[in-house]
Scaffold this active site. Structure first.
Site, PDB file in Angstrom:
ATOM      1  N   HIS C  79      18.821  15.292 -38.242  1.00 50.87           N
ATOM      2  CA  HIS C  79      17.541  15.447 -37.645  1.00 50.87           C
ATOM      3  C   HIS C  79      17.038  16.827 -38.345  1.00 50.87           C
ATOM      4  O   HIS C  79      15.857  16.712 -38.709  1.00 50.87           O
ATOM      5  CB  HIS C  79      17.838  15.685 -36.180  1.00 50.87           C
ATOM      6  CG  HIS C  79      16.818  16.242 -35.563  1.00 50.87           C
ATOM      7  ND1 HIS C  79      15.475  15.614 -35.425  1.00 50.87           N
ATOM      8  CD2 HIS C  79      16.557  17.570 -35.116  1.00 50.87           C
ATOM      9  CE1 HIS C  79      14.649  16.654 -34.652  1.00 50.87           C
ATOM     10  NE2 HIS C  79      15.392  17.875 -34.627  1.00 50.87           N
ATOM     11  N   ASP C 108      -9.069  16.835 -60.548  1.00 49.94           N
ATOM     12  CA  ASP C 108      -7.454  16.323 -60.039  1.00 49.94           C
ATOM     13  C   ASP C 108      -6.737  17.534 -60.099  1.00 49.94           C
ATOM     14  O   ASP C 108      -7.248  18.526 -60.343  1.00 49.94           O
ATOM     15  CB  ASP C 108      -7.044  15.267 -61.461  1.00 49.94           C
ATOM     16  CG  ASP C 108      -6.125  14.296 -60.650  1.00 49.94           C
ATOM     17  OD1 ASP C 108      -4.997  14.866 -59.953  1.00 49.94           O
ATOM     18  OD2 ASP C 108      -5.985  13.027 -61.136  1.00 49.94           O
ATOM     19  N   TRP C 143      22.447  21.774 -40.962  1.00 48.18           N
ATOM     20  CA  TRP C 143      21.265  21.647 -42.105  1.00 48.18           C
ATOM     21  C   TRP C 143      21.594  22.691 -42.999  1.00 48.18           C
ATOM     22  O   TRP C 143      21.258  22.589 -44.253  1.00 48.18           O
ATOM     23  CB  TRP C 143      20.036  21.621 -41.704  1.00 48.18           C
ATOM     24  CG  TRP C 143      19.143  22.803 -41.323  1.00 48.18           C
ATOM     25  CD1 TRP C 143      19.508  23.575 -40.040  1.00 48.18           C
ATOM     26  CD2 TRP C 143      18.321  23.514 -42.041  1.00 48.18           C
ATOM     27  NE1 TRP C 143      18.643  24.732 -40.133  1.00 48.18           N
ATOM     28  CE2 TRP C 143      17.997  24.910 -41.090  1.00 48.18           C
ATOM     29  CE3 TRP C 143      17.654  23.363 -43.250  1.00 48.18           C
ATOM     30  CZ2 TRP C 143      16.964  25.810 -41.727  1.00 48.18           C
ATOM     31  CZ3 TRP C 143      16.742  24.333 -43.711  1.00 48.18           C
ATOM     32  CH2 TRP C 143      16.374  25.494 -42.798  1.00 48.18           C
ATOM     33  N   SER C 173      12.085  17.920 -56.940  1.00 49.54           N
ATOM     34  CA  SER C 173      10.645  17.546 -56.844  1.00 49.54           C
ATOM     35  C   SER C 173       9.689  18.785 -56.395  1.00 49.54           C
ATOM     36  O   SER C 173       8.604  18.802 -56.664  1.00 49.54           O
ATOM     37  CB  SER C 173      10.607  16.365 -55.602  1.00 49.54           C
ATOM     38  OG  SER C 173       9.320  16.428 -54.812  1.00 49.54           O
ATOM     39  N   SER C 174      10.098  19.612 -55.350  1.00 48.40           N
ATOM     40  CA  SER C 174       9.388  20.701 -54.955  1.00 48.40           C
ATOM     41  C   SER C 174       9.041  21.576 -56.101  1.00 48.40           C
ATOM     42  O   SER C 174       7.822  22.131 -56.064  1.00 48.40           O
ATOM     43  CB  SER C 174      10.245  21.600 -53.826  1.00 48.40           C
ATOM     44  OG  SER C 174      10.375  20.624 -52.646  1.00 48.40           O
ATOM     45  N   HIS C 257      14.925  31.375 -45.373  1.00 51.34           N
ATOM     46  CA  HIS C 257      14.070  32.207 -44.743  1.00 51.34           C
ATOM     47  C   HIS C 257      12.793  32.143 -45.455  1.00 51.34           C
ATOM     48  O   HIS C 257      11.928  31.580 -44.736  1.00 51.34           O
ATOM     49  CB  HIS C 257      14.484  33.638 -44.458  1.00 51.34           C
ATOM     50  CG  HIS C 257      13.332  34.271 -43.806  1.00 51.34           C
ATOM     51  ND1 HIS C 257      13.382  34.071 -42.304  1.00 51.34           N
ATOM     52  CD2 HIS C 257      12.145  34.435 -43.868  1.00 51.34           C
ATOM     53  CE1 HIS C 257      12.200  34.242 -41.740  1.00 51.34           C
ATOM     54  NE2 HIS C 257      11.419  34.799 -42.808  1.00 51.34           N
ATOM     55  N   GLU C 259      11.679  29.783 -47.027  1.00 49.80           N
ATOM     56  CA  GLU C 259      11.518  28.300 -46.623  1.00 49.80           C
ATOM     57  C   GLU C 259      10.721  28.061 -45.241  1.00 49.80           C
ATOM     58  O   GLU C 259       9.871  27.390 -45.244  1.00 49.80           O
ATOM     59  CB  GLU C 259      12.899  27.427 -46.423  1.00 49.80           C
ATOM     60  CG  GLU C 259      12.775  26.175 -45.735  1.00 49.80           C
ATOM     61  CD  GLU C 259      11.933  24.917 -46.787  1.00 49.80           C
ATOM     62  OE1 GLU C 259      11.682  25.402 -47.897  1.00 49.80           O
ATOM     63  OE2 GLU C 259      11.722  23.937 -46.185  1.00 49.80           O
ATOM     64  N   TYR C 261       8.622  30.135 -43.938  1.00 52.75           N
ATOM     65  CA  TYR C 261       7.319  30.424 -44.281  1.00 52.75           C
ATOM     66  C   TYR C 261       6.529  29.586 -45.184  1.00 52.75           C
ATOM     67  O   TYR C 261       5.366  29.213 -45.144  1.00 52.75           O
ATOM     68  CB  TYR C 261       7.032  31.629 -44.731  1.00 52.75           C
ATOM     69  CG  TYR C 261       7.671  33.033 -43.973  1.00 52.75           C
ATOM     70  CD1 TYR C 261       7.006  32.723 -42.553  1.00 52.75           C
ATOM     71  CD2 TYR C 261       8.652  33.592 -44.042  1.00 52.75           C
ATOM     72  CE1 TYR C 261       7.601  33.879 -41.375  1.00 52.75           C
ATOM     73  CE2 TYR C 261       9.042  34.646 -42.946  1.00 52.75           C
ATOM     74  CZ  TYR C 261       8.596  34.471 -41.898  1.00 52.75           C
ATOM     75  OH  TYR C 261       9.028  35.221 -40.854  1.00 52.75           O
ATOM     76  N   SER C 272      -6.995  27.807 -40.413  1.00 56.83           N
ATOM     77  CA  SER C 272      -8.224  28.543 -41.042  1.00 56.83           C
ATOM     78  C   SER C 272      -9.395  27.580 -41.534  1.00 56.83           C
ATOM     79  O   SER C 272     -10.543  28.048 -41.831  1.00 56.83           O
ATOM     80  CB  SER C 272      -7.478  29.358 -42.117  1.00 56.83           C
ATOM     81  OG  SER C 272      -6.395  30.104 -41.617  1.00 56.83           O
ATOM     82  N   HIS C 306      18.841  38.072 -41.592  1.00 51.29           N
ATOM     83  CA  HIS C 306      18.684  38.143 -40.012  1.00 51.29           C
ATOM     84  C   HIS C 306      19.381  36.847 -39.398  1.00 51.29           C
ATOM     85  O   HIS C 306      19.260  36.600 -38.243  1.00 51.29           O
ATOM     86  CB  HIS C 306      17.088  38.342 -39.503  1.00 51.29           C
ATOM     87  CG  HIS C 306      15.986  37.365 -39.799  1.00 51.29           C
ATOM     88  ND1 HIS C 306      15.086  37.552 -40.284  1.00 51.29           N
ATOM     89  CD2 HIS C 306      16.364  36.047 -39.970  1.00 51.29           C
ATOM     90  CE1 HIS C 306      14.204  36.437 -40.430  1.00 51.29           C
ATOM     91  NE2 HIS C 306      15.260  35.398 -40.562  1.00 51.29           N
ATOM     92  N   HIS C 307      19.629  36.056 -40.313  1.00 49.18           N
ATOM     93  CA  HIS C 307      20.292  34.708 -40.117  1.00 49.18           C
ATOM     94  C   HIS C 307      21.925  35.069 -39.945  1.00 49.18           C
ATOM     95  O   HIS C 307      22.633  34.065 -39.645  1.00 49.18           O
ATOM     96  CB  HIS C 307      20.110  33.572 -40.950  1.00 49.18           C
ATOM     97  CG  HIS C 307      18.509  33.179 -40.797  1.00 49.18           C
ATOM     98  ND1 HIS C 307      18.234  32.091 -39.835  1.00 49.18           N
ATOM     99  CD2 HIS C 307      17.529  33.446 -41.553  1.00 49.18           C
ATOM    100  CE1 HIS C 307      16.706  32.095 -39.991  1.00 49.18           C
ATOM    101  NE2 HIS C 307      16.429  32.671 -40.924  1.00 49.18           N
ATOM    102  N   THR C 332       1.511  38.487 -39.075  1.00 51.27           N
ATOM    103  CA  THR C 332       1.140  37.330 -38.481  1.00 51.27           C
ATOM    104  C   THR C 332       0.344  37.593 -37.318  1.00 51.27           C
ATOM    105  O   THR C 332      -0.545  36.739 -37.300  1.00 51.27           O
ATOM    106  CB  THR C 332       2.671  36.734 -37.992  1.00 51.27           C
ATOM    107  OG1 THR C 332       3.608  36.962 -39.038  1.00 51.27           O
ATOM    108  CG2 THR C 332       2.648  35.364 -37.880  1.00 51.27           C
ATOM    109  N   LYS C 335      -3.181  37.709 -38.420  1.00 50.68           N
ATOM    110  CA  LYS C 335      -3.676  36.283 -38.552  1.00 50.68           C
ATOM    111  C   LYS C 335      -3.967  35.600 -37.290  1.00 50.68           C
ATOM    112  O   LYS C 335      -5.031  35.346 -36.927  1.00 50.68           O
ATOM    113  CB  LYS C 335      -2.584  35.302 -39.353  1.00 50.68           C
ATOM    114  CG  LYS C 335      -2.405  35.433 -40.568  1.00 50.68           C
ATOM    115  CD  LYS C 335      -1.814  34.191 -41.176  1.00 50.68           C
ATOM    116  CE  LYS C 335      -1.691  34.332 -42.682  1.00 50.68           C
ATOM    117  NZ  LYS C 335      -2.953  34.428 -43.385  1.00 50.68           N
ATOM    118  N   ARG C 454      24.430  26.140 -29.317  1.00 47.67           N
ATOM    119  CA  ARG C 454      23.890  24.965 -30.069  1.00 47.67           C
ATOM    120  C   ARG C 454      24.839  24.004 -30.791  1.00 47.67           C
ATOM    121  O   ARG C 454      25.926  24.587 -30.986  1.00 47.67           O
ATOM    122  CB  ARG C 454      22.817  25.445 -30.970  1.00 47.67           C
ATOM    123  CG  ARG C 454      23.368  26.097 -32.298  1.00 47.67           C
ATOM    124  CD  ARG C 454      22.489  26.958 -32.943  1.00 47.67           C
ATOM    125  NE  ARG C 454      21.450  25.708 -34.128  1.00 47.67           N
ATOM    126  CZ  ARG C 454      21.035  26.332 -35.314  1.00 47.67           C
ATOM    127  NH1 ARG C 454      20.826  27.682 -35.560  1.00 47.67           N
ATOM    128  NH2 ARG C 454      20.468  25.588 -36.002  1.00 47.67           N
TER     129      ARG C 454
END
Ligand code: HEA
Ligand code: HEA
Ligand code: CUA
Ligand SMILES: [Cu+2]
Lengths: 344, 201, 611
Positions: C79, C108, C143, C173-174, C257, C259, C261, C272, C306-307, C332, C335, C454
């Site tokens: 998931h 293009d 994950w 790919s990314s 991390h 990721e 963002y 925006s 922080h993880h 943030t 924004k 969890r």
């Protein structure tokens, strides 16, 4: 459907949400509620949380409030002119950069002092216990007295406890929400955690780092006792295992135990010296079985002996689990259970 | 109308906002990413330096003089790469071919050296799974070797294409970009050589 | 107009099912590739959502045995992985592909065939992961798959080989598509479009791509090391050999991390774009929006630990990482406040895109604030690995990223498909989802307070978690209804929706200056840009809207140089995925064949005429 009604509902919802947090923070009946601390460590955490929580509520209410007001006030009506093209405002930008910075400073300072506070060495009078996490149970060793138990940690009330956490296999995390924050148990490292319980009682804990199929059932209990009770308990645990009466059902159980189980379990004072599973020398004094979520009962014990994997199913191919003994007859299982329960 | 448009459109296809060609910008961007890639590999090596619990240890098996020579070979190949590009930019395709082939050969020589080194090490009992040193050393240098290998294929392709008139003075940028890659791989080796071989263990 | 566009793309003169399929397999048109990403990831949204419903069904009541423990572990792992890598990232990629060239006035992307390659690699890589679900040997270690649970002793079977290979392939790919977008945005802006005139969505794409390029390699290295451990007996994460499982955590979160963002910055982009259009005001504080985006990206690299507050890094690292993490709240916040400034004084048109944008503002703020709580280290000692964290990241991922994406879908669907979505239905969907979302995820905070960890497949009555879990499950099914409504809305719109005009929302940016859907070549004349909201300014000044709106002739289009279709990218991608997939089973011959296919197609690629 007017936008007004929508926004009203939204406002209702927001206040409902806030109310829910409050309820969650106060309602009891949950043995692992961090909101109900019973030791200095957990209390410091909760006390740090509450003001931050309130600041958060304020921030959220401001943001959400502005949204709601804006949407009500500035909703487009037919014939509205194109609004003034406002590109920005440097003063405002500075203001809303500084305001969060101040809030954050107000959060950061107590955060840092609390970090240091929680890491402080508890001193010499502390009780030191080695905690060994493994799939999917906990061993507790009291180095001063040589006592070893599984899934039940006894500590005295009011005295600092210093835990040294080690892992036998993979990463776990030691967590008793009402007593202390978590600390991971990492192979190759020794982490520590300290707390001083302030009320006698039983506190539920559970492994908090995912560790495979039975992570959910890697539970344990901390039993906080008065100093006297604790000393008595230590005394009793230091005795060798009770020797059953010859000819009794317990003796029969012992014999069966020595043929089936000694490879993995230790019972001090007997030839059972296995190190794979928990030390069962005083199993009869336990209130849990294998950290299961199910409560202790003789029937559950029998079920466990008969077919442990059905109670705590692991992953195919893993060998560290206690095997099923489906070949044992009911009588034999009864005998073993009787023997184990006699090991007070 | 339609002619004017076509001409404009054609000119437009080559216009870039920065003046830098797409391909070159692509290569620079890729190299930035690759820096992080090697950075992580080198970090792994550095974190595990001196933490192996069993031998063989680096000081027992490194042959610094040998590796210095092969590092020099790779460095030299950067020089020949520069010469190849310079030749092409001056329109001297034949000279270009010589130097580009020399570059590929030097690269191959380097890989040969690495092959020799790897077999030598494994004879000393260092395998991929022997200890942390084995794992982090072979994976780091092996991945660098793979980069060199891909570079060699690229250079040889350019060499071959030059015979079909596809590598010319006016598109020497093709070679310049391959050169960027080649120099990068070279620089990475200098870093690896310093951290892995030269730092006292 | 659209007719003549089609003639250009089509290679076969006669339209047959086969030639249509072929034209999709060989397409290098950024808009078609965007659609491919779009539908593929919407499909995975159903898959990921279905897995979520399995989780919620299992946890609805205590002591449930709907799923076996191992199945549960596969389900929650997949998931998370599906939602992040196969839903949010590629949905963003869909919009990057479709809209970045339109927004910056390009015909293009810079490398159309590389773009096709990225898509096919993504597709095949995702199929590799999907295959593991179908074969019921899906990754089952979460994950982020912490070592050393993932080594051969504790995870026999192929589960984690799918993880290491599948994600490695997706990573390639990314990287490929990020390279493409960096070059496209830097190099292909229409004349006059300085960096400070680039629409914010394109800016966020640029920053996101940069983040990916710099963050992903760390994870790739982690995956390589994991694969070497599992397949070739290396000892990177083997404690008995001195290996440190915590190294994996660093390698993962140095990527992981940034990721998050990577997942949210594009969302900031959609918001925006949507807010100015629906308030008829320019974006408030444009430069601050740009700088804060950059600041978030840079700060995002300094907070990964922080993880790992409870790993035992020590008090000083914890304090440092906690503080740097909090700092991210400042840009943030900038924004958020600028969006509020955009709303304020606007002429707000209530419609589905706006509702989702505004829903985003509220929900993301909740998620962001709970993030700041985690950043307070001692609080995280309690909150980490509980449902409080699960609440945090669903508020930012679903209430944030996905709400914004839904908004973007309602906003841009007319442009992509030439048909309007039903706005009434959209608004109903929004309210169902807003309520369902909060029912599902708000109580997770409370469960976190009540000490629910969890990743547990079951719990007992005594823990007192049953009520909220049931509520959450009900909420999750409501979300399911919302998703199905959207699917229905799209389906009916594609079949019989009202045709969309070129500029249905009274838009501000260049994509609205060309027909819906745009012709293959996008802009008959490349626009010359003189302001941020180029189209809006032209409309205000009653200037000529670019020619295409008035409908250029097919003749004009003939002269436009477009890259020819090619099958090579797909074959190359197939080779790569074949190599990766065969690694799972240690089928070395197939690995060799796959790599050979890849190599030869790349050479063939470089020989193909023009790019
Ligand atoms: C879209 C994805 C996304 C985003 C944007 C964020 C944003 C943030 N995250 Fe989150 N996070 C995740 C996705 C995301 N996160 C995921 C997936 C995980 C879990 C991974 C896993 O374990 O599986 C996680 C976990 C996670 C942790 C670890 C928890 C743990 O496992 O113990 C932490 C700890 O610090 C954290 C912090 C933050 C912070 C401070 C922000 C900040 O960027 C938020 C900033 C925003 C605001 C604060 C709101 C707006 C600001 C204002 C209105 C200004 C005023 C506000 C204040 C002064 C407070 N996150
Ligand atoms: C973008 C990311 C994203 C999104 C959108 C979601 C969406 C949802 N998640 Fe998410 N979740 C994660 C990312 C995400 N999640 C991550 C990263 C984790 C951590 C994993 C880990 O620990 O490793 C996680 C973990 C996680 C858990 C914790 C599991 C555990 O720790 O044991 C739970 C529990 O309730 C949960 C629930 C949900 C629910 C109910 C939704 C709902 O919002 C889903 C709504 C969608 C639907 C309901 C789809 C509807 C579709 C149908 C009804 C049709 C199906 C039919 C066909 C296929 C034809 N998620
Ligand atoms: Cu041990 Cu989870
Ligand atoms: Cu993070």
């Amino acid at each position: 459907m007017t936008g007004l009604r929508r926004t009203a509902r939204r406002a209702l919802f927001a206040s409902l949400a806030v109310a829910l947090v409050l309820v969650g923070g106060c309602v009891g009946g949950t043995p692992q509620a961090a909101s109900d601390p019973a030791a200095d460590n957990a209390r410091k955490i909760w006390d740090l949380f509450m003001p931050i929580f309130w600041m958060s509520v304020v921030v959220f209410v401001i943001v959400q409030g502005i949204i709601i007001v804006a949407i009500i006030r500035f909703r487009r009506r037919p014939g509205d002119p194109v609004p003034h093209a406002m590109h920005g405002n440097t003063k405002l930008e500075i203001a809303w950069t500084l305001a969060p910075a101040l809030i954050l400073a107000a959060i950061a300072v107590p955060t840092i002092t609390t970090i240091a506070d929680l890491a402080r060495n508890p001193g010499d009078e502390a009780l030191t216990v080695r905690v060994i996490g493994q799939q999917w149970w906990w061993a507790f060793e009291y180095p001063d007295s040589g006592v070893v138990t599984a899934d039940e940690l006894h500590v005295p009330v009011g005295r600092p406890v210093h835990l040294e956490l080690e892992s036998k296999d993979i990463i776990h995390s030691f967590w008793v929400p009402r007593l202390a924050g978590k600390q991971d148990v990492v192979p190759g490292r020794t982490n520590t955690i300290n707390f001083t319980a302030d009320a006698v009682g039983e506190y539920s804990g559970q492994c908090a780092e995912f560790c495979g199929a039975q992570h959910a059932n890697m539970k344990f209990r901390v039993i906080v006792q008065t100093e006297e009770e604790f000393e008595a308990w230590l005394q009793q645990q230091q005795q060798p295992a009770v020797e059953p009466q010859p000819g009794s059902i317990e003796a029969q159980g012992k014999e069966l135990f020595m043929t089936n189980c000694r490879g993995c379990h230790t019972i001090q004072g007997t030839e059972a010296e296995g190190k794979v599973g928990p030390d069962l020398t005083h199993f009869g004094s336990r209130q849990t079985i294998a950290g299961l979520v199910v409560p202790y009962s003789t029937d559950n014990l029998k079920q466990w002996i008969h077919n442990a994997p059905s109670v705590k199913p692991g992953q195919p191919g893993r060998s560290i689990q206690m095997p099923a003994f489906t070949a044992l007859t009911d009588d034999e299982v009864n005998a073993i259970a009787a023997y184990l329960e006699s090991l007070k | 109308m339609s002619h004017a448009n076509a001409a404009a459109a054609h000119a437009d296809a080559h216009r870039t906002s920065t003046g830098l060609s797409h391909n070159k910008l692509l290569m620079w961007t890729f190299l930035a990413s690759d820096c992080m890639f090697f950075g992580s590999l080198i970090m792994t090596y550095m974190v595990y330096r001196g933490r192996s619990v069993t031998g063989p240890y680096p000081d027992e098996i490194f042959n610094i003089p040998f590796t210095s020579v092969s590092a020099a070979v790779l460095l030299l190949s950067s020089l020949t790469m520069v010469l190849a590009l310079a030749a092409l930019q001056r329109g001297k395709v034949k000279v270009f071919r010589v130097w580009i082939l020399a570059t590929a050969l030097l690269g191959t020589l380097f890989l040969g050296g690495q092959y020799y080194e790897f077999t030598e090490f494994s004879q000393h009992g260092l395998g991929l799974g022997t200890n942390l040193f084995g794992s982090s050393f072979f994976v780091l240098t092996g991945i660098h070797g793979t980069h060199v290998g891909l570079g060699i294929i690229w250079l040889l392709t350019l060499f071959a294409l030059s015979f079909r008139g596809l590598v010319r003075q006016d598109n020497a940028e093709k070679v310049e970009i391959a050169g960027l890659y080649w120099h990068f791989v070279d620089i990475v080796w200098i870093v690896i050589f310093t951290f892995v071989y030269l730092l006292p263990y | 107009m659209a007719q003549s566009a089609f003639t250009l793309e089509r290679s076969a003169p006669q339209e047959t099912a086969l030639s249509r399929l072929w034209s999709w397999l060989t397409t290098v048109d950024h808009k078609r590739i965007g659609k491919l990403y779009f539908f593929t990831s919407l499909f995975y949204l159903l898959v990921g959502g279905l897995l979520a419903l399995l989780i919620r069904t299992q946890l609805a009541v205590p002591n449930n045995d709907f799923l076996s423990p191992d199945t549960y572990n596969q389900v929650f792992t997949m998931h998370g992985a599906v939602m992040i890598f196969l839903v949010v990232m590629p949905l963003n990629a869909a919009f990057f592909n479709y809209f970045v060239p339109l927004l910056i006035g390009a015909r293009d992307v810079a490398f159309p065939r590389l773009n096709a390659f990225s898509y096919w690699v993504f597709l095949f890589g995702s199929l590799l992961l999907a295959a593991s679900i179908v074969l019921r040997t899906a990754p089952n270690a979460g994950w982020f798959a912490y070592a050393n649970l993932t080594n051969n002793t504790f995870s026999p079977g192929h589960n984690l080989d799918y993880y290491s290979m599948g994600l490695q392939v997706l990573g390639i790919s990314s990287i490929a598509s990020s390279l493409n977008f960096v070059v496209t945005i830097i190099n292909m802006r229409a004349p006059g479009m300085t960096m400070m005139r680039v629409p914010i969505f394109a800016w966020m794409t640029l920053i996101t791509s940069g983040l990916l390029l710099l963050a992903l390699p760390s994870f790739s290295v982690g995956l390589i090391e994991l694969a070497f451990d599992r397949l070739f007996g290396a000892v990177f994460f083997e404690p008995s050999a001195g290996g440190d499982p915590v190294l994996w955590q660093h390698l993962f979160w140095i990527f992981g991390h940034p990721e998050v963002y990577i997942l949210i910055l594009p969302a900031f982009g959609y918001i925006s774009e949507i807010l100015p259009t629906f308030t008829r005001k320019p974006l408030f504080g444009y430069p601050f929006m740009v700088y804060s985006g950059i600041a978030i990206a840079i700060l995002g690299f300094g907070v990964w630990a922080h993880h790992m507050f409870t790993v035992g890094l020590g008090t000083v690292p914890n304090a440092v990482f906690g503080t740097t993490t909090m700092l991210i709240a400042i840009p943030t916040g900038v924004k958020i406040f600028n969006w509020l400034g955009t709303l304020w004084g606007g002429s707000i048109r209530i419609s589905t895109p706006l509702l989702f944008a505004v829903g985003f503002l509220g929900m993301f703020t909740i998620g962001g604030i709970s993030g700041v709580m985690h950043a307070s280290v001692p609080i995280d000692y309690w909150q980490t690995d509980t449902y409080f964290v699960v609440a945090h990241f669903h508020y930012v991922l679903f209430g944030g990223a996905l709400f914004a994406i839904f908004g973007a879908i309602y906003y841009w669907f007319p442009k992509m498909f030439g048909r309007m979505l039903n706005d009434k239905l959209g608004q109903v969907q929004f309210w169902i989802m807003l309520v369902g979302f909060n029912l599902t995820f708000f109580p997770m905070h409370l469960l976190g307070i009540d000490g629910m960890p969890r990743r547990i497949y079951t719990y007992t009555e005594e823990m007192g978690w049953a009520t909220w879990n049931l509520v959450e499950t009900i909420g999750a099914y409501m979300l399911g209804v919302g998703v199905l409504l959207m699917a229905y809305n799209m389906f009916t719109s594609l079949r019989s929706g009202q045709p969309a005009p070129a500029d249905p929302w009274d838009g501000r940016t260049l994509e609205w200056s060309i027909p819906s859907p745009p012709p293959v070549y996008n802009f008959a004349e490349v626009p010359v840009v003189s302001s941020r909201d180029e189209l809006w300014e032209r409309k205000l000044k009653k200037q000529a809207v670019p020619a295409a709106v008035k409908g250029g002739s097919g003749e004009e289009a003939e002269g436009i140089h477009l890259p020819p279709p090619s099958i090579v990218p797909m074959i190359a991608a197939f080779g790569l995925a074949l190599a990766g997939g065969s690694m799972v089973f240690k089928e070395w011959i197939l690995v060799g064949i796959g790599l050979a296919i890849l190599l030869f197609s790349i050479i063939a690629w470089s020989l193909e005429p023009n790019e």
